[in-house]
Design a protein around this motif. Structure first.
Motif, short mmCIF file in Angstrom:
data_model
loop_
_atom_site.label_atom_id
_atom_site.label_comp_id
_atom_site.label_asym_id
_atom_site.label_seq_id
_atom_site.Cartn_x
_atom_site.Cartn_y
_atom_site.Cartn_z
N PRO A 145 -78.67 34.15 -20.56
CA PRO A 145 -79.76 34.75 -21.33
C PRO A 145 -79.72 34.34 -22.79
N ALA A 148 -79.15 38.17 -14.82
CA ALA A 148 -77.96 37.35 -15.02
C ALA A 148 -76.79 37.89 -14.19
N ASN A 149 -76.67 39.22 -14.13
CA ASN A 149 -75.62 39.83 -13.33
C ASN A 149 -75.82 39.52 -11.85
N MET A 150 -77.06 39.63 -11.41
CA MET A 150 -77.41 39.33 -10.02
C MET A 150 -76.95 37.91 -9.65
N TRP A 201 -80.84 41.03 -18.25
CA TRP A 201 -79.38 41.08 -18.12
C TRP A 201 -78.99 41.34 -16.66
N GLU A 202 -79.75 42.22 -16.01
CA GLU A 202 -79.51 42.48 -14.59
C GLU A 202 -79.73 41.20 -13.78
N ALA A 235 -74.70 36.04 -11.11
CA ALA A 235 -73.24 35.94 -11.12
C ALA A 235 -72.65 36.51 -9.84
N GLU A 236 -73.21 37.63 -9.37
CA GLU A 236 -72.71 38.23 -8.13
C GLU A 236 -72.92 37.29 -6.94
N TYR A 237 -74.01 36.56 -6.95
CA TYR A 237 -74.28 35.64 -5.85
C TYR A 237 -73.65 34.27 -6.06
N GLY A 238 -72.94 34.10 -7.19
CA GLY A 238 -72.31 32.81 -7.44
C GLY A 238 -73.29 31.70 -7.75
N ASN A 293 -82.94 44.68 -20.53
CA ASN A 293 -82.04 45.17 -19.49
C ASN A 293 -82.30 44.46 -18.16
N ASP A 294 -83.57 44.29 -17.83
CA ASP A 294 -83.88 43.60 -16.58
C ASP A 294 -83.40 42.15 -16.62
N ARG A 321 -83.01 45.50 -9.16
CA ARG A 321 -82.69 45.75 -10.57
C ARG A 321 -83.22 44.65 -11.50
N ILE A 322 -83.91 43.64 -10.95
CA ILE A 322 -84.58 42.64 -11.79
C ILE A 322 -86.08 42.96 -11.84
#
Lengths: 319, 319, 319, 319
Positions: free
Chosen positions: C249, C235-237, C232-233, C239-242, C229-230, C149-150
């Motif tokens: 961003p 940044a989400n990625m 943001w994804e 965060a999910e991996y800590g 969007n990519d 998603r990136i």
């Protein structure tokens, strides 16, 4: 705390005071892209492009700042009447608002609870967009092609803070039937935040705990944008006008929604732009999600993505 | 037709037959990005990344194609029991489904109405995502960073067609309490389409009229994506796999939502990806929006934006 | 400083050391979505989904960290040969790299300038994506539907810092023909940053000034994503991996591009994701844009939108 | 056909005739969001929000329609002079345009080649945005927060068609130094389309083949938008105004870019909105990509995603 039969249909509007109505209208309409439905005397009635009701944000010019009332719409006139009776039965001081007192709205009731000025109403006007601003889509109020590059679409939620929030939260659940979707528990075992809804939104109203000596306060009202792009355009808009956001753009852990906070320079009213996705909660058996300091106060912060705001994070966790 | 007290909480899932389960799993999981919750014998249970329930799409390997059942979840077990009684009282042939018959689901009832196989249930499992696929966000089922570039998030609505749709629509409203958000009336004065909901979504189920001699049919089940970008990625995904969409990407006039249609090559089940915004309808006094041929059959077509699909447009307007 | 005839066609790749190749591959490929072209011994060759060359990022397992070389591709073999002569004529110590020394690349030259290890090459392999990962689009290297998603698309620019940056900047312009698109001047009258390009990108390489006693350093290499969007994804990625980002961003004032910074936990190499738009500069008579502290050090900060990073802002302005 | 030394820096502007300047200005500025730089007599000079030059689109009120000239900017005044000499040496009838003849532009030359009216110039004004429309970002011409929800950013490419396109294509390559990035070969072995650039864009000009008896024609000029969201807003804008697009939104296979076509109702000039990504081509050794009917005329059509336009696809392949 599951959803109960609730007399409440939705968050209706926020009415706030401003010392300079003209400047507030400039900020909300010219900068942020709200629509002015009607201006009557010292009150400007605003709404988002997809708000059906006469106003979702009212600005009252007066010598002061602060919120005048937080208005919820009931599911029917009967529910409004029943709620008035119920509140009076519980000893609350219920003020009746006549049908001519608030433009675009029929009769209503007001009650101050835990230091917050609540209003409940059912009867409301739903004016069309003015000639030339209507959409070819019948399920749209305004033609969204005429919106600016932010284009707030609809009111989303309100956020209040007080030092009696456990009692306040209990009242929202027990008396008004709000469902508790998420909550935040501090290491001392006490709850610090409650996210309540009567709709499938992550929250229609949130309550945060203040320290014992702080007065109850209105924190912000949130309006929904369609996309992350719109949120980014909002941040760009503010930078172009030299107005510093109060926080964001970022993404909350609780509610999972993207945000940007900014305050009206004139009234100091704080607006949060909320841009999807967050989540929609259609579950009839939702179990409240509890977050702890360990969950969101650690390495991956309370802020899931991006820049926080003053009221976020563990600054509040010391009480 | 306003929303009434409804026993229905939400659309739950669609169960469909497929002649080739392996290929259907490849299509839905590998290509479209659905998550496989559990496979038991000849049934694969799938869901979107943000679906809490055990399954929102079930694929049953059998010698046939077509939909096995359209399942709605009730607001409580009592409402389910009451609904069963009510249906039997009305003379419907109600089949009881035991708690062990459908994986992940408790007892349910099934009834065929107007040629459509409806199921109603309340009790359902809500399994966590498997170890390693969970999100750090407690309000997420799957870690969405692990989704492919489409990442369907949640079931949205179902769409059925039959030649007795006026009676079908009346039943959905009168017996099940669905609210009619939008409808489409042809020049001959007859209604051609009904968009019903019990939630704030533009519709949980839509019904379209078929000519008198056509058998009732299931048209599609829709899953929600987060953004227009995801919808575009879905179209790119299909092009890379050489699978032609049934329509889209485009934007509907009715519901205002962006869409892409595609059918599973194995089962021929049609999926619609729905990417915001559409609208959320929190109004307790919604007035049904009526569209006519003049509105959407003229110069600006039924399709507000983009490429249509077989069931769209005026091809159906001649009946 | 206008663009001159330049022997340089583009930034080619960055080669960096890592103490743990396996972990670095996990970070760049599994987390961030880079593609592994080839692993030979202790070197992993990576690229973005739209990079034609054999590698745009090389990771070398060794006992150290830091950048091994910053490689620019020349416009032809003749230009490479001429450049080698020119550098030697100027007294530089030019190292010849044989055609077998760097996998996927022909002969090259290396020279250390102002503490930075530069490489120049022309001959390079452009391998297809492996079977099954190719796109149906002939102008794509990898099928982008297979990206995460990136999905980093292509190398964008490099950023270096040193205490001799005025001389370094002059060399980039005079000897290599880079055009100076933007510069940042401090209140003391001295330049603090230079953004140079030989392409229409806002910069292919930027140079920032360090205080006199600090060693020259490589700051980051940037890869381009397609959309906000990519970003943001991404940044989400993280965060999910800590994994905490180094910044963003956000959106830069200089270059106008959206950014997110993150460092490989193993090698400490910092990556910037750059998501449009920034700008493309096709002007043959571009006038260098000069920014001052007053422009971007004041109320509207150096950061146009969002969360900054350690190396941004006025922390550097005290020298 | 690799890129050669080219006297051309970029596509500059298109000048087109319109029978109704007022209506054309309404369409381009009010509907599509172009900026009006200056109106002088019967000519309106327009540009995108990020175009530095005085105009990238000129509309000339006259009794006719059609394109007046397709203007390329040279890399220097010397290159312009050399080009004029070279054209005359080759027997072309070169018209000198005085520095006062075209507002905002210095001296230029014009030549008709293969039925197309080409102009070449170097000297041009780059006016600031008017007071109040400037950006706080020095690398922006207009404050983009003031753009409408489409906001065309910069001119991208031109597209012409003629029955002598092989000769035309050879001239573009041999005489003007354009690089051939992509081409389309029909089953009869003949080339049908050429995509040429002097910049890293997928093309600055494309040429398509017409049947032998059709007159040379200008097909469209393309302007770049920042995102897919902007492209979708453009489609929504057109739907609201009841203007049917000529094609799209969709994604091309050749160039890989997203598109929407629409024609000015007054002048019939066709505009293509191009929204990333497409690709940027920095390779000094690019090998022309050849597409065949088999590649894009088969099951996965010439259109990679979405709705085509009249001039796309195999309708033209029968000549």
């Amino acid at each position: 705390m599951l959803r109960k039969e609730s007399p409440i249909a939705k968050l209706g509007h926020i009415a706030a005071h401003t010392p300079d109505l003209e400047e507030s209208i400039w900020f909300f309409c010219d900068v942020l892209g709200f629509q002015l439905t009607e201006q009557t005397g010292n009150v400007a009635h605003l709404r988002g492009l997809r708000d059906w009701e006469h106003h979702t944000l009212s600005l009252i010019e007066s010598g002061q700042t602060g919120v005048d009332h937080i208005a919820f719409r009931t599911t029917s006139q009967e529910e409004l009447d029943d709620l008035a009776e119920q509140l009076e039965r519980n000893g609350d001081d219920v003020t009746r608002v006549g049908p001519d007192e608030e433009t675009g709205q029929g009769e209503a009731i007001r009650v101050e609870k835990f230091g917050h000025p609540y209003e409940f109403y059912y009867d409301v006007e739903k004016p069309d967009a003015p000639e030339g601003k209507q959409s070819g889509l019948k399920n749209r109020v305004y033609g969204e092609h005429l919106g600016n590059r932010i284009a707030p679409r609809r009111i989303d939620h309100a956020h209040v803070q007080d030092s009696v929030s456990p009692a306040h939260a209990a009242w929202l659940h027990e008396e008004l039937g709000f469902q508790l979707n998420e909550q935040y528990r501090m290491d001392d075992g006490e709850l610090w935040g409650w996210w309540f809804s009567v709709t499938p939104l992550p929250h229609d109203i949130a309550v945060h705990r203040l320290a014992g000596d702080e007065p109850s306060m209105f924190d912000h009202v949130s309006f929904h944008l369609d996309s992350l792009n719109d949120l980014w355009e909002a941040a760009n808009m503010l930078a172009e006008y030299g107005i510093e956001p109060d926080g964001g753009p970022g993404k909350h852990a609780i509610t999972s929604a993207n945000f940007l906070y900014v305050s009206d320079p004139a009234s100091d009213l704080c607006i949060e732009f909320f841009a999807g996705p967050g989540y929609l909660n259609f579950e009839p058996d939702w179990e409240t999600i509890e977050w702890t300091e360990k969950d969101i106060g650690g390495e991956t912060s309370h802020q899931w993505i991006g820049a926080g705001s003053g009221w976020e994070g563990l600054a509040y966790s010391s009480e």
